[in-house]
Scaffold this motif. Structure first.
Motif, short mmCIF file in Angstrom:
data_model
loop_
_atom_site.label_atom_id
_atom_site.label_comp_id
_atom_site.label_asym_id
_atom_site.label_seq_id
_atom_site.Cartn_x
_atom_site.Cartn_y
_atom_site.Cartn_z
N GLY A 133 -47.05 -92.37 -0.76
CA GLY A 133 -47.24 -93.36 0.31
C GLY A 133 -46.39 -92.98 1.49
N ALA A 134 -46.68 -93.55 2.64
CA ALA A 134 -45.91 -93.27 3.86
C ALA A 134 -44.57 -94.00 3.77
N ASN A 135 -43.47 -93.26 3.75
CA ASN A 135 -42.17 -93.94 3.69
C ASN A 135 -41.77 -94.47 5.07
N HIS A 136 -42.39 -93.95 6.13
CA HIS A 136 -42.23 -94.60 7.44
C HIS A 136 -43.36 -94.26 8.39
N PHE A 137 -43.60 -95.21 9.29
CA PHE A 137 -44.40 -95.01 10.49
C PHE A 137 -43.40 -94.95 11.65
N THR A 138 -43.85 -94.53 12.81
CA THR A 138 -42.94 -94.29 13.92
C THR A 138 -43.51 -94.78 15.24
N VAL A 139 -42.82 -95.71 15.88
CA VAL A 139 -43.25 -96.21 17.19
C VAL A 139 -42.91 -95.16 18.25
N SER A 140 -43.89 -94.84 19.08
CA SER A 140 -43.64 -93.96 20.23
C SER A 140 -43.00 -94.78 21.35
N VAL A 141 -41.72 -94.52 21.62
CA VAL A 141 -41.02 -95.25 22.67
C VAL A 141 -41.56 -94.88 24.05
N ASN A 142 -42.17 -93.71 24.15
CA ASN A 142 -42.72 -93.27 25.43
C ASN A 142 -43.73 -94.26 26.01
N GLN A 143 -44.45 -94.97 25.14
CA GLN A 143 -45.49 -95.89 25.61
C GLN A 143 -44.93 -97.22 26.09
N LEU A 144 -43.68 -97.55 25.69
CA LEU A 144 -43.15 -98.89 25.94
C LEU A 144 -42.67 -99.03 27.38
N SER A 145 -42.93 -100.17 27.98
CA SER A 145 -42.44 -100.43 29.33
C SER A 145 -41.23 -101.35 29.32
N PRO A 182 -52.95 -87.95 -14.43
CA PRO A 182 -54.22 -87.34 -14.83
C PRO A 182 -54.69 -86.36 -13.76
N ASP A 183 -55.21 -85.23 -14.18
CA ASP A 183 -55.62 -84.20 -13.23
C ASP A 183 -56.59 -84.74 -12.18
N GLU A 184 -57.52 -85.59 -12.61
CA GLU A 184 -58.54 -86.09 -11.68
C GLU A 184 -57.99 -87.11 -10.69
N ALA A 185 -56.80 -87.64 -10.95
CA ALA A 185 -56.24 -88.68 -10.08
C ALA A 185 -55.95 -88.16 -8.69
N LEU A 186 -55.65 -86.87 -8.57
CA LEU A 186 -55.30 -86.31 -7.28
C LEU A 186 -56.48 -85.68 -6.56
N ASP A 187 -57.65 -85.73 -7.18
CA ASP A 187 -58.84 -85.19 -6.53
C ASP A 187 -59.33 -86.11 -5.42
N ASP A 188 -59.10 -87.41 -5.59
CA ASP A 188 -59.48 -88.40 -4.59
C ASP A 188 -58.34 -88.54 -3.58
N HIS A 189 -58.62 -88.35 -2.32
CA HIS A 189 -57.58 -88.40 -1.30
C HIS A 189 -56.88 -89.75 -1.22
N ALA A 190 -57.47 -90.76 -1.84
CA ALA A 190 -56.87 -92.09 -1.84
C ALA A 190 -55.55 -92.13 -2.61
N PHE A 191 -55.24 -91.08 -3.38
CA PHE A 191 -53.98 -91.08 -4.12
C PHE A 191 -52.78 -91.21 -3.18
N LEU A 192 -52.96 -90.84 -1.91
CA LEU A 192 -51.85 -90.88 -0.96
C LEU A 192 -51.43 -92.31 -0.61
N TYR A 193 -52.25 -93.29 -0.94
CA TYR A 193 -51.83 -94.66 -0.68
C TYR A 193 -51.99 -95.54 -1.94
N HIS A 194 -51.88 -94.90 -3.09
CA HIS A 194 -51.98 -95.63 -4.35
C HIS A 194 -50.67 -95.67 -5.12
N GLY A 195 -49.59 -95.20 -4.50
CA GLY A 195 -48.28 -95.38 -5.11
C GLY A 195 -47.99 -94.49 -6.30
N ARG A 196 -47.23 -95.05 -7.23
CA ARG A 196 -46.72 -94.29 -8.38
C ARG A 196 -47.83 -94.07 -9.42
N GLN A 197 -47.88 -92.85 -9.94
CA GLN A 197 -48.91 -92.48 -10.92
C GLN A 197 -48.30 -92.20 -12.30
N TRP A 198 -47.10 -92.71 -12.54
CA TRP A 198 -46.42 -92.46 -13.81
C TRP A 198 -45.58 -93.68 -14.19
#
Length: 265
Positions: A161-173, A119-135
């Motif tokens: 949706g985010a297919n990955h997050f990424t750990v910054s190894v630079n911070q790890l001791s 639906p056209d209005e489904a993408l007006d709300d930025h929450a669509f980025l974490y609401h998964g499949r729309q079909w």
């Protein structure tokens, strides 16, 4: 919690619940008494008028993000950009899109029919980025798309949706090198993406990356529930440029292999 943190928290919750449930185990392995720094997230889309890269970038632009590097992955028929929030340590955002017009007529027709269901209005709300499949999608159609383009199949099955997050190894001791992180993950039972080598990139290009292979997650299709590759976790170490500043971009040859973390085989 500010607007940027709130938005990423929504993306994180969707990622860990729907796409990469093993993320909690990764955190338990790598956390050192403080929250892990997220280097970047990645999002996928189709380059059609309703769902193109600019549409996915809009919520981040509204939060103050700015476009930076551009990338082309000819073999996978992908175009990508990354975005940064100036003056902050907020995660970078890497958005790619499938150049649908370069694919077979059958794939083009199938993908256009899927996107037309939104639906056209489904993408007006930025929450669509974490609401998964729309079909709606059946399993056979997913398999046909994935046979031509793993990227198209994954996106058709999971949606936004985010297919990955990424750990910054630079911070790890505890872990100085990306390969050290890989070794710890292997001992914990994770499979590492070996396409192009277990560590993609090098200090020479100022970026090293690795990733787990995607979790298998249950997805509801119109004709039943099937387990398919979902999200994965990436690990990145950045090196200093001659100026002394850490490299902020991405390396196409490395990113090309990271995409394969969601391959079925």
């Amino acid at each position: 919690m500010n607007r940027v943190q709130t938005f990423f928290e929504h993306l994180w919750q969707d990622y860990t619940v729907r796409l990469c449930p093993s993320a909690a185990k990764v955190h338990a392995l790598l956390e050192e008494g403080q929250p892990l720094i997220n280097d970047h997230i990645a999002l996928r889309t189709f380059n059609l008028p309703k769902t193109g890269l600019d549409r996915l970038a809009a919520p981040f632009i509204a939060l103050g993000y700015e476009p930076k590097g551009e990338y082309v992955f000819e073999s996978k028929k992908l175009y990508a950009r990354h975005f940064e929030l100036p003056g902050t340590e907020a995660p970078k955002v890497f958005i790619s899109e499938l150049m649908v017009g370069q694919c077979s007529n059958e794939l083009q027709q199938t993908v256009r029919a899927l996107v037309d269901q939104i639906p056209d209005e489904a993408l007006d709300d930025h929450a669509f980025l974490y609401h998964g499949r729309q079909w709606q999608l059946d399993f056979d159609t997913y398999k046909k798309l994935a046979a031509e383009s793993e990227y198209a199949g994954w996106l058709a099955a999971h949606g936004f949706g985010a297919n990955h997050f990424t750990v910054s190894v630079n911070q790890l001791s505890t872990f100085e090198h990306v390969v050290d992180v890989n070794n710890a993950l292997r001992k914990a039972g994770f499979d590492i993406n070996m396409s192009g080598g277990e560590v993609k990139g090098s200090p020479d290009v100022c970026l090293e990356q690795s990733s787990t292979m995607a979790d298998k997650v249950d997805v509801a299709f119109t004709d039943g529930i099937h387990a398919i590759p979902g999200g994965f976790y990436e690990f990145a170490k950045r090196y200093a440029l001659p100026s002394g500043e850490l490299y902020h971009g991405f390396v196409e040859a490395s990113a090309n292999k990271i995409f394969e973390s969601t391959d079925s085989e």
